[in-house]
Design a protein around this motif. Sequence first.
Motif, PDB file in Angstrom:
ATOM      1  N   ALA A   7       0.840  -1.209   0.000  1.00  0.00           N
ATOM      2  CA  ALA A   7       0.000   0.000   0.000  1.00  0.00           C
ATOM      3  C   ALA A   7       0.871   1.253   0.000  1.00  0.00           C
ATOM      4  N   GLU A   8       1.963   1.229   0.800  1.00  0.00           N
ATOM      5  CA  GLU A   8       2.911   2.368   0.862  1.00  0.00           C
ATOM      6  C   GLU A   8       3.580   2.578  -0.493  1.00  0.00           C
ATOM      7  N   LEU A   9       3.967   1.473  -1.133  1.00  0.00           N
ATOM      8  CA  LEU A   9       4.603   1.536  -2.455  1.00  0.00           C
ATOM      9  C   LEU A   9       3.643   2.150  -3.475  1.00  0.00           C
ATOM     10  N   GLU A  10       2.376   1.726  -3.431  1.00  0.00           N
ATOM     11  CA  GLU A  10       1.354   2.244  -4.354  1.00  0.00           C
ATOM     12  C   GLU A  10       1.166   3.741  -4.149  1.00  0.00           C
ATOM     13  N   ARG A  11       1.135   4.155  -2.859  1.00  0.00           N
ATOM     14  CA  ARG A  11       0.959   5.571  -2.537  1.00  0.00           C
ATOM     15  C   ARG A  11       2.100   6.413  -3.100  1.00  0.00           C
ATOM     16  N   ILE A  12       3.351   5.901  -2.963  1.00  0.00           N
ATOM     17  CA  ILE A  12       4.522   6.631  -3.471  1.00  0.00           C
ATOM     18  C   ILE A  12       4.476   6.731  -4.995  1.00  0.00           C
ATOM     19  N   ARG A  13       4.098   5.630  -5.642  1.00  0.00           N
ATOM     20  CA  ARG A  13       4.008   5.612  -7.129  1.00  0.00           C
ATOM     21  C   ARG A  13       3.002   6.669  -7.620  1.00  0.00           C
ATOM     22  N   LYS A  14       1.809   6.701  -6.964  1.00  0.00           N
ATOM     23  CA  LYS A  14       0.766   7.660  -7.361  1.00  0.00           C
ATOM     24  C   LYS A  14       1.250   9.096  -7.190  1.00  0.00           C
ATOM     25  N   GLY A  15       1.969   9.325  -6.063  1.00  0.00           N
ATOM     26  CA  GLY A  15       2.516  10.643  -5.776  1.00  0.00           C
ATOM     27  C   GLY A  15       3.491  11.076  -6.863  1.00  0.00           C
ATOM     28  N   LYS A  16       4.302  10.143  -7.366  1.00  0.00           N
ATOM     29  CA  LYS A  16       5.288  10.459  -8.425  1.00  0.00           C
ATOM     30  C   LYS A  16       4.580  10.779  -9.726  1.00  0.00           C
TER      31      LYS A  16
END
Length: 360
Positions: free
Chosen positions: A348-357
Amino acid sequence: MAADSQDLPEASIQNILDQDSLKWVFVGGKGGVGKTTCSSILSILLSRVRQSVLIISTDPAHNLSDAFQQRFTKTPTLVNGFTNLYAMEVDPTVENEEVGGPDGMDSLFSELANAIPGIDEAMSFAEMLKLVQTMDYSVIVFDTAPTGHTLRLLQFPSTLEKGLAKVMSLRNKFGGLMTQMTRLFGIDDEFGEDAILGRLEGMKDVIEQVNKQFKDPDLTTFVCVCIPEFLSLYETERLVQELTKFEIDTHNIIINQVLFDEEDVDSKLLRARMRMQQKYLDQFYMLYDDFHISKLPLLAEEVTGVEALKAFSPHFLTPYKPSAANYTVEELEQKVSTLRQRLQDAEAELERIRKGKQKA
């Protein structure tokens, strides 16, 4: 190289317990690696197979009293809870009170002590050995000071020889002048140069006699204690080389404070430290493939008090196995559930970072 590899000696100190002829066991290494704990446990294990055991601390820090949680002095004292284990603490750098009074002998003896570095230490060590030899202990364990002091201790015979040579040269050079000087300062004959000379001779005899025993592998062995870090590896290598030079037997290394790879360790710092430790552990096994190498775990708290020392002692006889190997089915199911949850959180944290990028 695996620690339990078939071609390596047993990862245990059982060989020391089995060697009935041993009279002196030295435990040494760099400061802060757990020598006192190791020597205390070794003496406890020896007390189970020997008639009487004396553990002596020659480290000025004197952690022996802390380890057993009992006050020890320069007189052997029975350790609480034992019938055949005694402990004593000697400070190798204390002034020799019995040498003379505060005025007279002090001036002459301190001159001698200054002239030959280590002579006071050598003489108090000889006094202690003389005392120990009159006692009937079947084995004596030395909890030594950090490496430099230990190596000095092994050089004492030659230090005393230098002391004797110095006194003799002074005697020959000044003839009766020294005797006149001692009388002038009001020093009794028992504290005069003849007394010093006689005492040095006596000390030298004791030290030489003991030194012969130290060089006999049937009577003496040295246990090196270290931790899996560069400085400790370096210090251990230096110590082993010096012991070889002094012809003192050593074939046991205890590696303390080892982080074992348990499944539930998720700290990056701990993982990095484990990798670093493994690098040095591999080097230990490569350098000392003919040694008995015991690995002890890093614990959350200090091992102090007789009960704690006894509870930790089995790891000296059989290799430590992380508790992960002893999980029940329910505990393992709980661990799997926890790991799944952690994995979901990480994804979930990885997905959040990807979306932010992507937004950026």
